[in-house]
Design a protein around this motif. Structure first.
Motif, short mmCIF file in Angstrom:
data_model
loop_
_atom_site.label_atom_id
_atom_site.label_comp_id
_atom_site.label_asym_id
_atom_site.label_seq_id
_atom_site.Cartn_x
_atom_site.Cartn_y
_atom_site.Cartn_z
N MET A 1 0.83 -1.20 0.00
CA MET A 1 0.00 0.00 0.00
C MET A 1 0.87 1.26 0.00
O MET A 1 0.54 2.25 -0.64
N GLU A 5 -0.47 2.98 -3.24
CA GLU A 5 -1.72 3.67 -2.94
C GLU A 5 -1.58 4.92 -2.09
O GLU A 5 -2.26 5.91 -2.33
N GLU A 27 -2.43 -9.91 -4.01
CA GLU A 27 -3.81 -9.97 -3.54
C GLU A 27 -3.93 -10.89 -2.33
O GLU A 27 -4.69 -10.61 -1.40
N LEU A 30 -2.99 -8.95 0.65
CA LEU A 30 -4.08 -8.06 1.06
C LEU A 30 -5.18 -8.84 1.77
O LEU A 30 -5.72 -8.39 2.79
N TYR A 43 -6.11 1.63 6.32
CA TYR A 43 -5.66 0.76 5.24
C TYR A 43 -6.85 0.06 4.58
O TYR A 43 -6.88 -0.12 3.36
N ILE A 47 -7.78 0.00 0.66
CA ILE A 47 -7.90 -1.25 -0.10
C ILE A 47 -9.22 -1.32 -0.85
O ILE A 47 -9.27 -1.71 -2.02
N LYS A 48 -10.31 -0.90 -0.21
CA LYS A 48 -11.63 -1.03 -0.84
C LYS A 48 -11.80 -0.14 -2.07
O LYS A 48 -12.70 -0.35 -2.88
N ILE A 50 -9.12 0.45 -4.25
CA ILE A 50 -8.04 0.20 -5.21
C ILE A 50 -8.61 0.03 -6.62
O ILE A 50 -9.59 -0.69 -6.83
N VAL A 59 -6.75 -6.31 -8.11
CA VAL A 59 -7.54 -6.82 -6.99
C VAL A 59 -8.93 -7.16 -7.51
O VAL A 59 -9.56 -6.37 -8.23
N THR A 63 -12.48 -9.17 -3.37
CA THR A 63 -11.56 -8.68 -2.34
C THR A 63 -11.91 -7.25 -1.95
O THR A 63 -11.86 -6.88 -0.77
N ALA A 67 -12.95 -5.97 1.83
CA ALA A 67 -12.34 -4.84 2.53
C ALA A 67 -13.39 -3.81 2.92
O ALA A 67 -13.34 -3.24 4.02
#
Length: 482
Positions: A1, A5, A27, A30, A43, A47-48, A50, A59, A63, A67
């Protein structure tokens, strides 16, 4: 990340990952993190959102959903005891209000009271639209949309303490408050007009079909707004095609000075908000270059350190406030601050007066720079002639640049955040939700009503911007609907 990100505010040492690490491996890492005992909420939020890129990280939707649900679970647990800061916003339409508008701000509580009697006594379409400018203040006096996020409205803690994505739309508490307030205004006003037998949708149709022709001889605009009997879901599905159609008509009008619907049907370009042209030259002003960055940082930033000169004086938020409130000489500054103050003198932003005190060399110039710093953009033709002259001088020195678009950069960033994910991975994606599927929620009607008022708010801002275009082209000092 950290590599792909997170937005870093200071340059960090490059992170190198093994070439053998595949996107599938990334992945899995993650997923293991999401399933860990106490994953960090910040985080999870990253992630949600991405957006997959085969050259960086890919991703799966499953996934992302995992998240998202984990983040919601943590948010419920963290805030179940209402440990956050509570803000209250109330909008009231009252027949007994003594003034057209009364705003009451008490700490984190805002109450706006509007005179429904005044509205009932002034039901002509032009006034109903002008109310969005003068009563509800959807735009400022330069016709800049009031709802965009501004870094100048964010505190240092908001700007630097919170984790944000490299491609995320940055927003703070002030942004959320402004947009909640606007939706309450729109909801209340929409129902207030409806109770008087007026549909806001019909006022919008009047603007495009009648007003533009009668006032500016701009003939041929058409718009079909959602019907009175349609559900909020149906309204949401119909309103964005209507808005996009009017914008495509406006683009064609700018290019051809007429609207040919057969040509519009043949042209199938995707609507890109930042590319919508303006009718006028030098529409918007933006700061550019190192000199602009340096002068605005030194004068207006709360991070410059120049708002404080000693224990015996009051501390100010920035150097600009300090100079406006205190009489200072060069020897009042600490030795390591003197070169920066001297730079402002050398560049003719400051001077030493006959008494040896530091003063602004040109108050109007500093006011223009302050406006640019606070709002990120200035509308050239909505400035007085003497300010436009200063702007031309700054352009000649490559301190500013001009762009000719319908929406300013902050505005089309805001629109993209609301409507899609083309620019920001945390965008609300409202347009695409209704274009590609019908969004479902536990309280569907309430969700669709909320989204419809968002769409209507954006439509009204567009109406105001287009009206400003035609008024500015005529060099009119009035931006009212007449």
């Amino acid at each position: 990340m950290d590599k792909y990100e997170i937005k870093h505010f200071r340059e960090k040492e490059e992170i190198y990952l093994p070439k053998e690490l595949s996107n599938h491996d990334k992945e899995i890492i993650l997923l293991n993190y999401i399933d860990s005992d106490v994953p960090n909420l910040n985080y999870l939020r990253l992630i949600k959102n991405i957006q997959s890129n085969k050259d960086k990280i890919e991703v799966s939707p499953r996934t992302l959903l995992k998240a998202k649900r984990k983040a919601e679970e943590q948010e419920e647990r963290f805030f179940e005891k209402s440990s956050g800061m509570e803000m209250e916003t109330t909008v009231i339409f009252s027949k007994h209000a003594e003034k057209e508008v009364f705003l009451d701000n008490e700490g984190v509580k805002t109450t706006a009271t509007y005179s429904s009697k005044w509205i009932e006594d002034n039901l002509d379409q032009a006034t109903l639209l002008n109310n969005f400018i003068y009563m509800f203040e959807f735009v400022d006096r330069q016709m800049r949309c009031a709802f965009v996020n501004k870094e100048s409205e964010m505190g240092a803690f908001e700007r630097f303490a919170f984790m944000s994505a490299q491609t995320g739309y940055t927003k703070g508490v002030a942004f959320d408050h402004k947009n909640i307030f606007a939706l309450l205004q729109m909801n209340g006003y929409y129902n207030q007009l409806f109770s008087n037998g007026i549909r806001l949708e019909e006022v919008i149709e009047w603007f495009f079909v009648e007003y533009l022709f009668e006032e500016f001889n701009a003939f041929g605009f058409k718009v079909a707004m959602p019907s009175a009997n349609s559900t909020f879901l149906e309204k949401c599905t119909a309103v964005m095609p209507a808005l996009e159609s009017t914008l495509k008509q406006f683009i064609l009008y700018v290019e051809e000075r007429q609207i040919d619907f057969e040509l519009l049907e043949i042209r199938s370009e995707h609507l890109v908000y930042k590319n919508i042209p303006s009718l006028i030259d030098k529409k918007y002003v933006y700061g550019i270059g190192e000199e602009f960055k340096q002068v605005t940082f030194l004068l207006f930033s709360d991070q410059s350190g120049l708002g404080y000169v000693g224990e015996n004086r009051k501390t100010y938020n920035d150097f600009f406030d300090l100079l406006r409130n205190e009489q200072l000489k060069m020897n009042d500054f600490l030795s390591f601050d003197m070169p920066r103050v001297q730079w402002l003198i050398d560049q003719d932003y400051l001077k030493v007066d006959s008494g040896g005190f530091l003063v602004f060399s040109d108050n109007l110039l500093v006011a223009i720079l302050y406006d640019l710093y606070k709002n990120d953009v200035v509308a050239y033709w909505n400035c007085p002639p003497e300010a436009r002259e200063k702007l031309d001088q700054l352009a000649a020195r490559n301190v500013i640049e001009f762009e000719n678009t319908l929406f300013s950069r902050p505005e089309y960033h805001y629109i993209n955040y609301l409507l899609n994910k083309s620019q920001f991975n945390n965008g609300l994606d409202l347009r695409n939700k209704y274009s590609h599927m019908q969004p479902f929620s536990e309280d569907e009607e309430k969700t669709h009503a909320h989204n419809y008022y968002v769409f209507l708010t954006l439509f009204i801002v567009t109406v105001i911007k287009i009206n400003d275009e035609f008024c500015s082209e005529l060099s009119s000092e009035s931006i009212n609907f007449t």
